[in-house]
Design a protein around this motif. Sequence first.
Motif, PDB file in Angstrom:
ATOM      1  N   PHE A 171     -10.429   3.378   1.809  1.00  0.00           N
ATOM      2  CA  PHE A 171     -10.409   4.699   2.440  1.00  0.00           C
ATOM      3  C   PHE A 171     -11.730   4.999   3.149  1.00  0.00           C
ATOM      4  O   PHE A 171     -11.747   5.592   4.232  1.00  0.00           O
ATOM      5  CB  PHE A 171     -10.113   5.783   1.396  1.00  0.00           C
ATOM      6  CG  PHE A 171      -8.647   6.043   1.198  1.00  0.00           C
ATOM      7  CD1 PHE A 171      -7.878   6.592   2.219  1.00  0.00           C
ATOM      8  CD2 PHE A 171      -8.031   5.728   0.001  1.00  0.00           C
ATOM      9  CE1 PHE A 171      -6.521   6.820   2.042  1.00  0.00           C
ATOM     10  CE2 PHE A 171      -6.671   5.952  -0.183  1.00  0.00           C
ATOM     11  CZ  PHE A 171      -5.913   6.497   0.840  1.00  0.00           C
ATOM     12  N   SER A 172     -12.842   4.594   2.555  1.00  0.00           N
ATOM     13  CA  SER A 172     -14.140   4.823   3.209  1.00  0.00           C
ATOM     14  C   SER A 172     -14.243   4.034   4.507  1.00  0.00           C
ATOM     15  O   SER A 172     -14.790   4.520   5.505  1.00  0.00           O
ATOM     16  CB  SER A 172     -15.282   4.448   2.263  1.00  0.00           C
ATOM     17  OG  SER A 172     -15.256   3.059   1.971  1.00  0.00           O
ATOM     18  N   LYS A 173     -13.699   2.817   4.522  1.00  0.00           N
ATOM     19  CA  LYS A 173     -13.696   2.022   5.755  1.00  0.00           C
ATOM     20  C   LYS A 173     -12.756   2.629   6.784  1.00  0.00           C
ATOM     21  O   LYS A 173     -13.046   2.625   7.989  1.00  0.00           O
ATOM     22  CB  LYS A 173     -13.283   0.578   5.456  1.00  0.00           C
ATOM     23  CG  LYS A 173     -14.349  -0.227   4.738  1.00  0.00           C
ATOM     24  CD  LYS A 173     -13.946  -1.687   4.609  1.00  0.00           C
ATOM     25  CE  LYS A 173     -15.071  -2.494   3.963  1.00  0.00           C
ATOM     26  NZ  LYS A 173     -14.736  -3.937   3.868  1.00  0.00           N
ATOM     27  N   LEU A 174     -11.625   3.154   6.310  1.00  0.00           N
ATOM     28  CA  LEU A 174     -10.649   3.760   7.220  1.00  0.00           C
ATOM     29  C   LEU A 174     -11.255   4.944   7.967  1.00  0.00           C
ATOM     30  O   LEU A 174     -11.012   5.132   9.164  1.00  0.00           O
ATOM     31  CB  LEU A 174      -9.420   4.210   6.423  1.00  0.00           C
ATOM     32  CG  LEU A 174      -8.277   4.838   7.235  1.00  0.00           C
ATOM     33  CD1 LEU A 174      -7.624   3.790   8.123  1.00  0.00           C
ATOM     34  CD2 LEU A 174      -7.247   5.465   6.303  1.00  0.00           C
ATOM     35  N   LEU A 175     -12.057   5.734   7.278  1.00  0.00           N
ATOM     36  CA  LEU A 175     -12.669   6.914   7.893  1.00  0.00           C
ATOM     37  C   LEU A 175     -13.729   6.550   8.926  1.00  0.00           C
ATOM     38  O   LEU A 175     -14.041   7.351   9.811  1.00  0.00           O
ATOM     39  CB  LEU A 175     -13.287   7.808   6.806  1.00  0.00           C
ATOM     40  CG  LEU A 175     -12.299   8.427   5.804  1.00  0.00           C
ATOM     41  CD1 LEU A 175     -13.058   9.154   4.701  1.00  0.00           C
ATOM     42  CD2 LEU A 175     -11.335   9.375   6.505  1.00  0.00           C
ATOM     43  N   LYS A 176     -14.283   5.337   8.816  1.00  0.00           N
ATOM     44  CA  LYS A 176     -15.377   4.934   9.708  1.00  0.00           C
ATOM     45  C   LYS A 176     -14.910   4.099  10.895  1.00  0.00           C
ATOM     46  O   LYS A 176     -15.698   3.803  11.789  1.00  0.00           O
ATOM     47  CB  LYS A 176     -16.413   4.126   8.922  1.00  0.00           C
ATOM     48  CG  LYS A 176     -17.097   4.910   7.809  1.00  0.00           C
ATOM     49  CD  LYS A 176     -18.027   4.004   7.021  1.00  0.00           C
ATOM     50  CE  LYS A 176     -18.663   4.744   5.849  1.00  0.00           C
ATOM     51  NZ  LYS A 176     -19.522   3.844   5.035  1.00  0.00           N
ATOM     52  N   ARG A 208      -8.398   0.231  12.434  1.00  0.00           N
ATOM     53  CA  ARG A 208      -7.906   1.401  11.690  1.00  0.00           C
ATOM     54  C   ARG A 208      -6.416   1.251  11.392  1.00  0.00           C
ATOM     55  O   ARG A 208      -5.946   1.605  10.297  1.00  0.00           O
ATOM     56  CB  ARG A 208      -8.170   2.673  12.501  1.00  0.00           C
ATOM     57  CG  ARG A 208      -7.886   3.959  11.735  1.00  0.00           C
ATOM     58  CD  ARG A 208      -8.165   5.172  12.610  1.00  0.00           C
ATOM     59  NE  ARG A 208      -7.944   6.409  11.894  1.00  0.00           N
ATOM     60  CZ  ARG A 208      -8.849   7.024  11.152  1.00  0.00           C
ATOM     61  NH1 ARG A 208     -10.061   6.501  11.040  1.00  0.00           N
ATOM     62  NH2 ARG A 208      -8.571   8.143  10.525  1.00  0.00           N
ATOM     63  N   ILE A 209      -5.668   0.745  12.366  1.00  0.00           N
ATOM     64  CA  ILE A 209      -4.230   0.527  12.166  1.00  0.00           C
ATOM     65  C   ILE A 209      -4.007  -0.524  11.081  1.00  0.00           C
ATOM     66  O   ILE A 209      -3.146  -0.368  10.205  1.00  0.00           O
ATOM     67  CB  ILE A 209      -3.566   0.092  13.491  1.00  0.00           C
ATOM     68  CG1 ILE A 209      -3.678   1.213  14.525  1.00  0.00           C
ATOM     69  CG2 ILE A 209      -2.106  -0.274  13.276  1.00  0.00           C
ATOM     70  CD1 ILE A 209      -3.249   0.814  15.916  1.00  0.00           C
ATOM     71  N   GLN A 210      -4.790  -1.608  11.128  1.00  0.00           N
ATOM     72  CA  GLN A 210      -4.687  -2.643  10.097  1.00  0.00           C
ATOM     73  C   GLN A 210      -4.919  -2.058   8.709  1.00  0.00           C
ATOM     74  O   GLN A 210      -4.142  -2.299   7.776  1.00  0.00           O
ATOM     75  CB  GLN A 210      -5.721  -3.741  10.361  1.00  0.00           C
ATOM     76  CG  GLN A 210      -5.344  -4.709  11.470  1.00  0.00           C
ATOM     77  CD  GLN A 210      -6.409  -5.764  11.640  1.00  0.00           C
ATOM     78  OE1 GLN A 210      -7.495  -5.477  12.126  1.00  0.00           O
ATOM     79  NE2 GLN A 210      -6.109  -6.974  11.244  1.00  0.00           N
ATOM     80  N   LEU A 211      -5.988  -1.299   8.568  1.00  0.00           N
ATOM     81  CA  LEU A 211      -6.320  -0.710   7.265  1.00  0.00           C
ATOM     82  C   LEU A 211      -5.230   0.242   6.793  1.00  0.00           C
ATOM     83  O   LEU A 211      -4.913   0.300   5.596  1.00  0.00           O
ATOM     84  CB  LEU A 211      -7.661   0.026   7.361  1.00  0.00           C
ATOM     85  CG  LEU A 211      -8.911  -0.860   7.377  1.00  0.00           C
ATOM     86  CD1 LEU A 211     -10.131  -0.063   7.802  1.00  0.00           C
ATOM     87  CD2 LEU A 211      -9.142  -1.485   6.006  1.00  0.00           C
ATOM     88  N   THR A 212      -4.646   0.983   7.719  1.00  0.00           N
ATOM     89  CA  THR A 212      -3.586   1.928   7.353  1.00  0.00           C
ATOM     90  C   THR A 212      -2.394   1.201   6.745  1.00  0.00           C
ATOM     91  O   THR A 212      -1.882   1.585   5.681  1.00  0.00           O
ATOM     92  CB  THR A 212      -3.136   2.729   8.587  1.00  0.00           C
ATOM     93  OG1 THR A 212      -4.254   3.436   9.119  1.00  0.00           O
ATOM     94  CG2 THR A 212      -2.040   3.718   8.225  1.00  0.00           C
ATOM     95  N   TYR A 213      -1.946   0.133   7.409  1.00  0.00           N
ATOM     96  CA  TYR A 213      -0.795  -0.612   6.897  1.00  0.00           C
ATOM     97  C   TYR A 213      -1.127  -1.338   5.591  1.00  0.00           C
ATOM     98  O   TYR A 213      -0.283  -1.433   4.695  1.00  0.00           O
ATOM     99  CB  TYR A 213      -0.301  -1.607   7.948  1.00  0.00           C
ATOM    100  CG  TYR A 213       0.542  -0.949   9.016  1.00  0.00           C
ATOM    101  CD1 TYR A 213       1.813  -0.473   8.724  1.00  0.00           C
ATOM    102  CD2 TYR A 213       0.062  -0.785  10.308  1.00  0.00           C
ATOM    103  CE1 TYR A 213       2.591   0.143   9.692  1.00  0.00           C
ATOM    104  CE2 TYR A 213       0.825  -0.173  11.282  1.00  0.00           C
ATOM    105  CZ  TYR A 213       2.091   0.293  10.968  1.00  0.00           C
ATOM    106  OH  TYR A 213       2.843   0.907  11.927  1.00  0.00           O
ATOM    107  N   ILE A 214      -2.342  -1.858   5.492  1.00  0.00           N
ATOM    108  CA  ILE A 214      -2.746  -2.514   4.240  1.00  0.00           C
ATOM    109  C   ILE A 214      -2.738  -1.507   3.095  1.00  0.00           C
ATOM    110  O   ILE A 214      -2.270  -1.794   1.983  1.00  0.00           O
ATOM    111  CB  ILE A 214      -4.138  -3.159   4.398  1.00  0.00           C
ATOM    112  CG1 ILE A 214      -4.047  -4.366   5.330  1.00  0.00           C
ATOM    113  CG2 ILE A 214      -4.694  -3.596   3.043  1.00  0.00           C
ATOM    114  CD1 ILE A 214      -5.391  -4.943   5.725  1.00  0.00           C
ATOM    115  N   LEU A 215      -3.238  -0.303   3.362  1.00  0.00           N
ATOM    116  CA  LEU A 215      -3.255   0.742   2.331  1.00  0.00           C
ATOM    117  C   LEU A 215      -1.842   1.139   1.914  1.00  0.00           C
ATOM    118  O   LEU A 215      -1.547   1.277   0.723  1.00  0.00           O
ATOM    119  CB  LEU A 215      -4.013   1.968   2.851  1.00  0.00           C
ATOM    120  CG  LEU A 215      -5.533   1.916   2.702  1.00  0.00           C
ATOM    121  CD1 LEU A 215      -6.190   3.005   3.535  1.00  0.00           C
ATOM    122  CD2 LEU A 215      -5.925   2.070   1.233  1.00  0.00           C
ATOM    123  N   ILE A 216      -0.960   1.307   2.893  1.00  0.00           N
ATOM    124  CA  ILE A 216       0.425   1.694   2.569  1.00  0.00           C
ATOM    125  C   ILE A 216       1.093   0.624   1.713  1.00  0.00           C
ATOM    126  O   ILE A 216       1.713   0.913   0.683  1.00  0.00           O
ATOM    127  CB  ILE A 216       1.234   1.938   3.861  1.00  0.00           C
ATOM    128  CG1 ILE A 216       0.701   3.172   4.597  1.00  0.00           C
ATOM    129  CG2 ILE A 216       2.718   2.114   3.542  1.00  0.00           C
ATOM    130  CD1 ILE A 216       1.309   3.372   5.969  1.00  0.00           C
TER     131      ILE A 216
END
Length: 555
Positions: A163-168, A174-182
């Motif tokens: 989440f901290s990386k997503l905000l930065k 950002r799209i990659q991190l979003t799908y990985i998080l989901i």
Amino acid sequence: MVFDADIINILIATVAVLNTLYGLIVFSRNRKNTTNQSFFFLSLAVSSWGIAMLFLRGAHDPDLAVWGARALYATAALIPFASVYFARLFPEEKRFLSFFEKNIVPLPFITILIITLLPYGGLIEDVTLTQGAEPSISFNFLLHSVYILFIVGYFSWVYVILFSKLLKTKGILRIQLTYILIGTLATTATGVVTNLLLPYFNIFTFNWVGQIGVLAMITFILYSILKHHLFSVSVIATEIFVVVLELTLFTQIFIAQTLQERLLATGIFFGSFVIGILLIRSVIREVEARTEVEKLAKKLQDANVKLKELDKLKSQFLSIASHDLRAPLSSIRNFMSLLLEDTYGKLPPAAEEGVRQVFGRATEMAQMVDDYLNVSRIEQGSMKYDFAPADLVKLVSESVEGMKANAEQKHLDLSFYVPSGIQKIPIKADVGRLREVFNNLIDNSIKYTPKGSIKVFIEGGESTARVVIQDTGVGITEETKKNLFKLFSPGQFSRKINPSSTGVGLYVVKKHVEAHGGNVWVESAGEGKGSRFYVEFPITLTPGEATVHKFANDL
């Protein structure tokens, strides 16, 4: 231990194989990539968790079942441990682990691993096997609580990092991190409920769901790749083909009716698995090579743009510098001319010779400045021509007469020939520019002819006129001829004879002639055998003049 080919075991095995295959695919893209390495480690941890569940569900001996349960919870602890490294390293391509990551992060995991695998007094106390039901595991209450805290704590750490990386971040990352998080949130939520909380209350009916639920993480990551084109389409297509093929062959192992068929299907599966990985790596290398070529092409394009900008700046500099040099040179020439004409009185012979040399050098420099100005105008597209009816015979004759003094100083015979009966050859021309052309060519012949003669004559037909400047000079090699009319290419031999040669004059000559719709070229038998420069123009004749202006091709 007997492996029961029920639907649950088949699903667990399929997901384990799929997850391992995907980890290998990512790892094979670039084995030195830190993110790829950490993801491969994570995929192996998840796959080993599924294999441990197969071991537990296939055990019919209580002692084997206990070891299966220990392996199950040991590999489960490996998943959040591997996830922490993946979260910390993503999306770095190359990064070394810090002291904290090497020595501190593993300590809780090692502790959990020890208490999980202890044969006596450890996490697992016993396993109860019941026909038609999932194995029931008895835990040490205190150690089980510690185990749950470890799993929840490490996964919480993972999501804080992501989440901290997503905000930065922005864009594709950002799209990659979003799908990985989901994907990982869905997987974690399922696993925590079915494999941690329910067993804590002695409910083991859904203890196998987490091993299948990891498919959500794989699906979301694959979707992010396909949806947002994060990798090459050809690579993705190859990977999908290999995955489908491997899953089909893997299913054949369970469908086989006899042991011989099952062994054959297993051999085919592993053989195709190796070939599939090699195929994917081959496609990746090809895509990487193409990408590298595209990068080089882009760099070359950028360099070309910069070169054009530098070329423009060079032309502007030449224009400014040449313009600023003309005024003082004109003053020097004018003053030297007045001295030579005895305007201020008769000069002593020695002084007159010195003034004459200064006048000559100033004249040469003025010509060089004019050449540079012409180059600047030509390259900037600002060269203007004032075309008007003119007589080619008169133009060439005047240039020859103007150069005779220079030829006489070197004891050279400079002559001009016109076919008999020809008084005039009408052309449309900028008289000043064409005079520069002929003066330059004749002057070059004088400079590069140590002894002998220079002949200038006209030849041609009804539609074209050709001026030829022939000398008995140093000649021109084939290598020099290739670049003779290029900018700043005077040739090494030319510099030896005329150190002040810049390679600008003939470039300007060519551009002036081409602007008149003509052509210029040179012929020479070689070094020391003289040369012939040809300048060809279209002529303008009225119908009544056509028969009058025919002239011979040879003298």
